[in-house]
Design a protein around this motif. Structure first.
Motif, mmCIF file in Angstrom:
data_model
loop_
_atom_site.group_PDB
_atom_site.id
_atom_site.type_symbol
_atom_site.label_atom_id
_atom_site.label_comp_id
_atom_site.label_asym_id
_atom_site.label_seq_id
_atom_site.Cartn_x
_atom_site.Cartn_y
_atom_site.Cartn_z
ATOM 1 N N ILE B 238 0.842 -1.309 -0.887
ATOM 2 C CA ILE B 238 -0.288 0.224 0.151
ATOM 3 C C ILE B 238 0.404 1.070 -0.176
ATOM 4 C CG2 ILE B 238 -1.265 1.376 2.031
ATOM 5 C CD1 ILE B 238 -3.305 -0.292 -0.161
ATOM 6 N N THR B 239 1.813 1.141 0.576
ATOM 7 C CA THR B 239 2.643 2.537 1.254
ATOM 8 C C THR B 239 3.707 2.756 -0.251
ATOM 9 O OG1 THR B 239 4.397 1.128 1.970
ATOM 10 C CG2 THR B 239 3.504 2.605 3.010
ATOM 11 N N LEU B 240 3.535 1.455 -1.162
ATOM 12 C CA LEU B 240 4.724 2.152 -2.507
ATOM 13 C C LEU B 240 3.279 1.858 -3.197
ATOM 14 C CD1 LEU B 240 6.743 -1.334 -2.839
ATOM 15 C CD2 LEU B 240 7.512 0.543 -2.102
ATOM 16 N N LEU B 241 2.377 1.903 -3.449
ATOM 17 C CA LEU B 241 1.361 2.161 -3.939
ATOM 18 C C LEU B 241 1.439 3.361 -4.031
ATOM 19 C CD1 LEU B 241 -0.755 2.370 -6.406
ATOM 20 C CD2 LEU B 241 -2.249 1.347 -4.489
ATOM 21 N N PHE B 242 1.181 4.368 -2.551
ATOM 22 C CA PHE B 242 0.643 5.361 -2.678
ATOM 23 C C PHE B 242 1.947 6.208 -2.605
ATOM 24 C CE2 PHE B 242 0.146 9.005 -0.173
ATOM 25 C CZ PHE B 242 -1.529 9.605 0.652
ATOM 26 N N SER B 243 3.192 6.417 -2.424
ATOM 27 C CA SER B 243 4.177 6.938 -2.428
ATOM 28 C C SER B 243 4.444 6.870 -3.913
ATOM 29 C CB SER B 243 5.178 5.972 -2.215
ATOM 30 O OG SER B 243 6.534 7.053 -2.088
ATOM 31 N N THR B 244 4.195 6.023 -5.304
ATOM 32 C CA THR B 244 4.641 6.149 -6.096
ATOM 33 C C THR B 244 3.867 7.170 -6.626
ATOM 34 O OG1 THR B 244 4.858 3.683 -6.254
ATOM 35 C CG2 THR B 244 4.576 4.552 -8.413
ATOM 36 N N ILE B 245 2.584 6.935 -6.212
ATOM 37 C CA ILE B 245 1.167 8.095 -6.820
ATOM 38 C C ILE B 245 1.813 10.008 -7.238
ATOM 39 C CG2 ILE B 245 -1.221 9.259 -6.872
ATOM 40 C CD1 ILE B 245 -2.012 5.967 -6.485
ATOM 41 N N VAL B 246 1.964 9.697 -5.323
ATOM 42 C CA VAL B 246 2.560 10.907 -4.556
ATOM 43 C C VAL B 246 3.639 11.743 -5.313
ATOM 44 C CG1 VAL B 246 3.039 11.617 -3.005
ATOM 45 C CG2 VAL B 246 0.928 10.612 -2.968
ATOM 46 N N THR B 247 4.773 10.293 -5.767
ATOM 47 C CA THR B 247 6.066 11.015 -6.072
ATOM 48 C C THR B 247 5.669 10.898 -6.964
ATOM 49 O OG1 THR B 247 6.907 9.635 -4.310
ATOM 50 C CG2 THR B 247 8.734 9.957 -6.525
ATOM 51 N N LEU B 248 5.587 10.498 -8.612
ATOM 52 C CA LEU B 248 5.554 10.924 -9.760
ATOM 53 C C LEU B 248 5.292 11.982 -9.870
ATOM 54 C CD1 LEU B 248 5.833 9.386 -12.505
ATOM 55 C CD2 LEU B 248 3.963 8.499 -12.289
ATOM 56 N N ALA B 249 3.991 12.293 -9.055
ATOM 57 C CA ALA B 249 3.387 14.356 -9.568
ATOM 58 C C ALA B 249 4.296 15.099 -8.085
ATOM 59 C CB ALA B 249 1.792 14.220 -8.577
ATOM 60 N N THR B 250 5.325 14.585 -7.919
ATOM 61 C CA THR B 250 5.938 15.900 -7.541
ATOM 62 C C THR B 250 6.562 16.928 -8.135
ATOM 63 O OG1 THR B 250 7.702 13.787 -6.467
ATOM 64 C CG2 THR B 250 8.604 15.942 -6.166
ATOM 65 N N PHE B 251 6.496 18.426 -7.836
ATOM 66 C CA PHE B 251 6.229 19.419 -8.428
ATOM 67 C C PHE B 251 6.743 20.464 -7.869
ATOM 68 C CE2 PHE B 251 4.383 23.791 -9.215
ATOM 69 C CZ PHE B 251 4.507 23.645 -10.267
ATOM 70 N N ASP B 252 7.031 20.719 -6.420
ATOM 71 C CA ASP B 252 7.695 21.708 -5.817
ATOM 72 C C ASP B 252 8.627 21.396 -5.586
ATOM 73 O OD1 ASP B 252 4.823 20.024 -4.869
ATOM 74 O OD2 ASP B 252 4.862 22.105 -3.193
ATOM 75 N N ILE B 253 9.753 20.212 -4.718
ATOM 76 C CA ILE B 253 11.272 20.449 -5.418
ATOM 77 C C ILE B 253 11.976 20.592 -6.753
ATOM 78 C CG2 ILE B 253 12.353 18.599 -4.928
ATOM 79 C CD1 ILE B 253 10.795 17.035 -3.177
ATOM 80 N N VAL B 254 11.111 20.047 -8.120
ATOM 81 C CA VAL B 254 11.993 20.244 -8.473
ATOM 82 C C VAL B 254 11.769 21.570 -9.178
ATOM 83 C CG1 VAL B 254 11.871 19.958 -11.537
ATOM 84 C CG2 VAL B 254 11.664 17.951 -9.784
ATOM 85 N N ARG B 255 10.625 22.475 -9.101
ATOM 86 C CA ARG B 255 9.917 24.603 -9.296
ATOM 87 C C ARG B 255 10.910 24.619 -8.264
ATOM 88 N NH1 ARG B 255 8.388 26.972 -13.019
ATOM 89 N NH2 ARG B 255 7.791 28.521 -12.705
ATOM 90 N N VAL B 256 11.131 24.344 -7.668
ATOM 91 C CA VAL B 256 12.049 25.081 -6.190
ATOM 92 C C VAL B 256 13.811 24.837 -6.472
ATOM 93 C CG1 VAL B 256 12.650 25.663 -4.270
ATOM 94 C CG2 VAL B 256 10.484 25.481 -4.013
#
Lengths: 363, 313
Positions: B238-256
């Motif tokens: 479950i954590t892998l799935l959840f984290s995959t979704i959230v990580t793939l959608a990462t925005f802030d880190i790259v933007r900043v």
């Protein structure tokens, strides 16, 4: 096969002294039962033997090895837990084989041992199932199977039947006894159920507050309890206790209190003589009371008022009042008696118990 | 549907004569239990439709338009993207970033959880609280902090490197180190989530299983392999799935940190979609980029959830 020796065994947690100076010799092939109320230190003692609790002071010897500093796996013991502790993701076979696999037994040997154990316990059909597909009784059998495949020197049982329903518990009790007769492995069994203790144990150890109260064969504990606690703990319904005064009248010793006057039988007279003029605790087992007939001597009979009648079919339990004392009598099922009726009871003089009021030791 | 309880049937029978049969049938339907259920969940359904379904379908609609959103161009935007090297670089970065970050977050999270789990209760509370800090800090803010750490001339990181005898690095300017830096911040940020979830999972494993395996002769590594990991299997999935979704959608880190640079090497789907759609003003193309995430996530969700279903059935 091995004996287990506990010498001045102590266990202290921060504030709590859980096990105090336990000295016990479990003989080879013996089935010994540790019994007592919750928090008496029986499970802690067992877990120290298993190596799951550190020993604060004292020494444990299994066979001829002092095991104090040995990890559980090197003590050559097997343990059955109250909630089975089966690995939920493994099949019954893998559960039973796990200990052998960890010890790098060859596959054929593992298969043979698991097969043998499954046959003894009648669980051959269940080997491919997962624990969650089993009933409570079947799980318990698998847990026992996991212990016996190892052929350990000592079996440790920590309340293994507590999670089963009453009927299954009786059945498993018989099976465990049969299993022990067959395997002849030394076993230490912990329970809070005195019936289990009495029926299973070659000897029974009664514990309270971390102390051993008495060690003895089941019937010895029942008929010659060392103190008031053992007397009250062993036997169901529990022994009746009454605070009575020891008096001297007509050249004989009597014990009396409000509503009760009983002559001290000759077997006890010698020892009770020293208590003349003092108070002691009188103990009468419910089964040693019966409805008095005309033939009964007045010296060993007294009047009571029936409070509650509990017919159990094979017997009747009567809750009675004798003066200020509440007591229970176990009488024949043919006795017809109603609540609030007067009833004269007779007792078996040679089966009376007396305890020192302060030390609570048997007199 | 079609389940009519006796009392609603009675209502039907007692309906006044002027009610037409069709209307009476409608009344019965409305009074059936499933209709009541639907009506009562309607606010939530509307909320989900408004917040999830509408934007999703609107994105699909947008992705089918031309840049000025005046004409329908079919799949042209998708076709165009597939011919662009930058897009394939984004795909590569997104995969690399997501898989490495999720893997390391899981490994570090589990390790931390195991270490904290062995501490005495009082110490456990302190360390649990401390290790949650990265996760509860606003990510844009902490990314700014990391930006300072990575800053090449005056930053602490390079200062330490020089002190240790290494040469300083342009952390955010070299493609490899920029990808490394962005991934590292994501790991730093996401590890506490894994840690706290695994810690909860560890606490639910009965102690007897460990005691039993200790008696059975399993050493620490074997206990981890035969007891802990199988018992945590579903939580890990479950954590892998959840984290995959959230990580793939990462925005802030790259933007900043990098704004996708250097030379688009750190762009992820989210930042690239933003770059094209908002910064460059081609909203349909941006929508098309963001839609590429959907099939990837759908497939991974399918496999992970199927795995869980199989292991629990």
């Amino acid at each position: 096969m091995a004996q287990v020796l506990m010498k001045d065994l102590n266990k202290k947690y921060d504030e709590v002294h859980a096990v105090k100076d336990v000295n016990l010799h479990v003989r080879d092939k013996e089935f010994i039962v540790l019994v007592g109320p919750s928090g008496c230190g029986k499970s802690t003692t067992l877990r120290m033997v298993a190596g799951l609790e550190e020993i604060t002071a004292g020494e444990i010897t299994i066979g001829d090895r002092v095991v104090n500093d040995l990890p559980p796996k090197d003590r050559d013991i097997a343990m059955v837990f109250q909630n089975y502790a089966l690995y939920p993701h493994m099949t019954v076979y893998d559960n039973m084989a796990f200990g052998l696999k960890m010890r790098k037994f060859p596959k054929a040997e593992i298969a043979k041992r698991v097969g043998d154990a499954a046959e003894i316990l009648g669980i051959q059909e269940l080997l491919r199932r997962k624990p969650r597909q089993l009933s409570g009784g079947q799980r318990q059998r698998v847990a026992v199977g996991r212990a016996i495949v190892r052929h350990p020197q000592v079996f440790l049982f920590d309340e293994p039947l507590s999670n089963l329903d009453a009927k299954l518990r009786v059945q498993m009790r018989v099976e465990l006894k049969r299993l022990h007769d067959r395997l002849e492995t030394t076993a230490i069994y912990v329970t809070h159920d005195q019936v289990e203790a009495m029926t299973l144990g070659d000897r029974v150890v009664v514990m309270k507050d971390g102390w051993i109260q008495q060690v003895g064969e089941p019937l010895e504990l029942y008929s010659k309890p060392a103190n008031r606690f053992v007397a009250g703990f062993i036997g169901s319904p529990a022994m009746n206790f009454m605070d009575v005064a020891v008096t001297d009248a007509g050249g004989a010793l009597w014990v009396e209190s409000n509503g009760l006057r009983v002559k001290v039988p000759p077997v006890h007279a010698g020892r009770l003589g020293a208590y003349r003029g003092q108070h002691v605790t009188l103990g009468i087992r419910p089964e040693d009371l019966r409805v008095a007939t005309g033939a009964d001597s007045g010296d060993y009979a007294f009047d009571t008022v029936v409070d509650v009648v509990e017919p159990l079919g094979s017997e009747i339990l009567l809750d009675l009042k004798a003066g200020d004392h509440a007591l229970v009598a176990r009488v024949e099922p043919t006795v017809r008696v109603k609540e609030h009726e007067q009833l004269r009871l007779a007792l078996q003089p040679e089966r009376l118990h007396f305890f020192d009021l302060k030390t609570e030791l048997s007199i | 549907m079609g389940r009519v309880s006796p009392d609603t049937a009675a209502v039907h029978a007692a309906a006044p004569a002027r009610v037409t049969p069709a209307r009476a049938r409608l009344l019965v339907r409305l009074r059936s239990r499933s209709a009541v259920g639907i009506v009562m969940t309607l606010p939530l359904i509307l909320l989900i439709v408004g917040l999830v379904a509408y934007p999703f379908f609107y994105a699909i609609y947008l992705s089918l338009l031309n840049k000025r959103e005046t004409a329908f161009v079919g799949l042209d935007n998708f076709r165009f993207l597939l011919t662009r090297d930058t897009f394939w670089l984004v795909v590569q970065t997104s995969f690399l970033f997501t898989s490495l970050a999720v893997l390391w977050k899981a490994i570090l999270g589990l390790t931390l959880a195991l270490v904290i789990h062995t501490l005495p209760p009082r110490g456990q509370r302190v360390w649990r609280g401390l290790s949650l800090i990265p996760w509860v800090m606003p990510l844009a803010l902490s990314s700014l902090g990391w930006w300072w750490i990575y800053e090449p001339t005056h930053s602490a990181l390079n200062w330490v490197l020089v002190l240790l005898g290494f040469s300083p690095k342009s952390w955010l300017a070299e493609p490899f180190w920029a990808r490394f830096s962005v991934t590292l911040v994501n790991i730093w940020y996401g590890t506490p989530f894994f840690m706290i979830t695994y810690l909860a999972g560890l606490k639910s494993i009965p102690q007897e299983l460990y005691e039993s395996s200790a008696i059975d002769g399993a050493n620490a590594a074997q206990r981890l392999r035969y007891v802990t990991l199988p018992m945590l299997k579903n939580i890990i999935a479950i954590t892998l799935l959840f984290s995959t979704i959230v990580t793939l959608a990462t925005f802030d880190i790259v933007r900043v940190l990098t704004r996708g640079g250097p030379r688009e090497w750190t762009h992820l789907f989210g930042t690239y979609a933003f770059e094209l759609g908002i910064a460059s003003g081609d909203v349909p193309l941006g929508a098309a980029v963001s839609l590429f995430m959907f099939p990837i996530l759908a497939v991974s969700a399918f496999f992970i959830l199927r795995g869980i279903r199989r292991s629990t059935s």
